[in-house]
Design a protein around this motif. Structure first.
Motif, PDB file in Angstrom:
ATOM      1  N   ASP A 228       0.845  -1.187   0.000  1.00 24.73           N
ATOM      2  CA  ASP A 228       0.000   0.000   0.000  1.00 24.73           C
ATOM      3  C   ASP A 228       0.886   1.245   0.000  1.00 24.73           C
ATOM      4  O   ASP A 228       2.080   1.181   0.283  1.00 24.73           O
ATOM      5  N   HIS A 231       0.707   7.189   3.550  1.00 21.14           N
ATOM      6  CA  HIS A 231       0.220   8.578   3.639  1.00 21.14           C
ATOM      7  C   HIS A 231      -0.529   9.018   2.365  1.00 21.14           C
ATOM      8  O   HIS A 231      -0.501  10.199   1.992  1.00 21.14           O
ATOM      9  N   LYS A 233      -3.730   9.199   1.834  1.00 20.50           N
ATOM     10  CA  LYS A 233      -4.866  10.090   2.128  1.00 20.50           C
ATOM     11  C   LYS A 233      -4.402  11.545   2.223  1.00 20.50           C
ATOM     12  O   LYS A 233      -5.100  12.460   1.757  1.00 20.50           O
ATOM     13  N   SER A 234      -3.217  11.749   2.796  1.00 23.64           N
ATOM     14  CA  SER A 234      -2.720  13.125   2.910  1.00 23.64           C
ATOM     15  C   SER A 234      -2.386  13.716   1.549  1.00 23.64           C
ATOM     16  O   SER A 234      -2.498  14.933   1.341  1.00 23.64           O
ATOM     17  N   ASN A 236      -4.081  13.029  -1.238  1.00 24.16           N
ATOM     18  CA  ASN A 236      -5.388  13.433  -1.779  1.00 24.16           C
ATOM     19  C   ASN A 236      -5.889  14.715  -1.119  1.00 24.16           C
ATOM     20  O   ASN A 236      -6.416  15.614  -1.787  1.00 24.16           O
ATOM     21  N   ASP A 237      -5.736  14.783   0.221  1.00 27.19           N
ATOM     22  CA  ASP A 237      -6.251  15.951   0.951  1.00 27.19           C
ATOM     23  C   ASP A 237      -5.483  17.216   0.584  1.00 27.19           C
ATOM     24  O   ASP A 237      -6.069  18.300   0.472  1.00 27.19           O
ATOM     25  N   HIS A 241      -7.647  14.871  -5.670  1.00 30.04           N
ATOM     26  CA  HIS A 241      -7.761  13.487  -6.146  1.00 30.04           C
ATOM     27  C   HIS A 241      -7.133  13.297  -7.525  1.00 30.04           C
ATOM     28  O   HIS A 241      -6.691  12.186  -7.855  1.00 30.04           O
ATOM     29  N   GLY A 244      -3.668  12.505  -6.824  1.00 35.07           N
ATOM     30  CA  GLY A 244      -3.648  11.166  -6.244  1.00 35.07           C
ATOM     31  C   GLY A 244      -3.767  10.088  -7.303  1.00 35.07           C
ATOM     32  O   GLY A 244      -3.078   9.059  -7.252  1.00 35.07           O
ATOM     33  N   GLY A 270      -8.235   0.906  -3.802  1.00 37.57           N
ATOM     34  CA  GLY A 270      -7.673   2.161  -3.327  1.00 37.57           C
ATOM     35  C   GLY A 270      -6.206   2.259  -3.681  1.00 37.57           C
ATOM     36  O   GLY A 270      -5.819   2.203  -4.843  1.00 37.57           O
ATOM     37  N   GLU A 271      -5.360   2.372  -2.625  1.00 39.73           N
ATOM     38  CA  GLU A 271      -3.916   2.480  -2.847  1.00 39.73           C
ATOM     39  C   GLU A 271      -3.207   1.152  -2.557  1.00 39.73           C
ATOM     40  O   GLU A 271      -1.990   1.114  -2.364  1.00 39.73           O
TER      41      GLU A 271
END
Length: 294
Positions: A228, A231, A233-234, A236-237, A241, A244, A270-271
């Motif tokens: 995976d 980090h 999600k960070s 994307n945030d 996206h 990402g 996802g990742e």
């Protein structure tokens, strides 16, 4: 009812891709060439009226071709319909049913279901059948307006039959190619993740089960790695996206480059990425896991 009709119409519009209109343009070129040939043929047979009718037909096909070039597809289809329906009737009435001009009407049968929604196509098909039968009945009750010799009539008949046979053969090949292409795309969509180009989770599960069954049956070792992106999600945030997705795409390209050709990679979700290592024991799998770029 209206929503179903609209869905059917929009489906037809989507399915008629550039390839269909490319074939339509080619059909205009071929039909125009055939009518040019008819112009000289009927002059030789001393039928000037029929010869000049073909000049009008050529002009209609040129107009239809230009309409297709300008993306005026409905206008082009109407012009082609007009030419074939009128020309078939005139040719048949002028020199007889044996001329074979009525065969061109049959070429509309497959085209109807490509150029319009299903319900309209069925109605148009019924109208085409009535027109064809009416022309047949008419020629039983009248004599040709400008008959030609039996040998010339046979020549025209064989020419028309050959042209229609060749065009039907090409259309069959075209539709078969469309079906096979659609099947390939469906198989690809069923097995490949659209973002990364790797196998999707469903196909990855199938391949993993296949390797496990091979291990149980023949004892061939197999190893699995689940990776995976740290980090993620960070990412994307902070960057959005779209960035990402670009990161996942790049990783999807990077992972296979670090593996053997027989190894398999799937986007697990996802990742997360699943790597299947056939014929690999645990020590070799650990070496592979730690040999990638830092």
């Amino acid at each position: 009812m209206d929503s179903k009709h609209n869905m059917s119409g929009s489906w037809t519009q989507r399915e008629r891709g550039p390839e269909f209109w490319k074939v339509a343009r080619l059909a205009c070129q071929l039909a125009g060439t055939v009518d040019v040939s008819f112009f000289f043929l009927f002059h030789i047979l001393d039928s000037p009226i029929l010869a000049w009718i073909n000049v009008i037909s050529v002009a209609i096909y040129v107009a239809a071709y230009c309409a297709l070039e300008r993306k005026q597809n409905r206008l082009a289809i109407r012009l082609i319909w007009l030419e074939v329906i009128v020309h078939s009737a005139l040719g048949t009435i002028m020199i007889g049913w044996g001329s074979g001009f009525h065969y061109y009407l049959l070429m509309f049968i497959p085209a109807l279901f490509v150029t319009m929604p299903f319900q309209k196509a069925v109605l148009a098909l019924a109208g085409l059948w009535l027109y064809y039968v009416g022309l047949d009945i008419l020629m039983w009750s009248i004599e040709p307006v400008q008959p030609i010799s039996s040998s010339a009539l046979l020549g025209v008949h064989l020419f028309n039959l050959s042209i229609v046979f060749a065009m039907f053969s090409y259309l069959s090949y075209f539709y078969l190619s469309m079906v096979l292409s659609a099947q390939r795309k469906l198989r690809l969509l069923a097995t490949v993740d659209s973002l990364t180009g790797l196998f999707n989770r469903r196909h990855g599960s199938y391949l993993a089960e296949k390797e496990i069954a091979r291990f149980q049956r023949a004892g061939h070792p197999v190893a699995f790695m689940l990776l995976d992106v740290d980090h993620f999600k960070s990412i994307n945030d902070r960057y959005g996206h779209d960035i990402g997705d670009r990161v996942l795409t790049q990783i999807g390209q990077l992972i296979p480059e670090q593996l053997r050709t027989q190894d398999l990679v799937a986007r697990w979700g996802g990742e997360e990425f699943l790597i299947i290592l056939p014929d690999t024991d645990i020590s070799s799998a650990l070496a592979s896991a730690y040999s990638g770029p830092s």
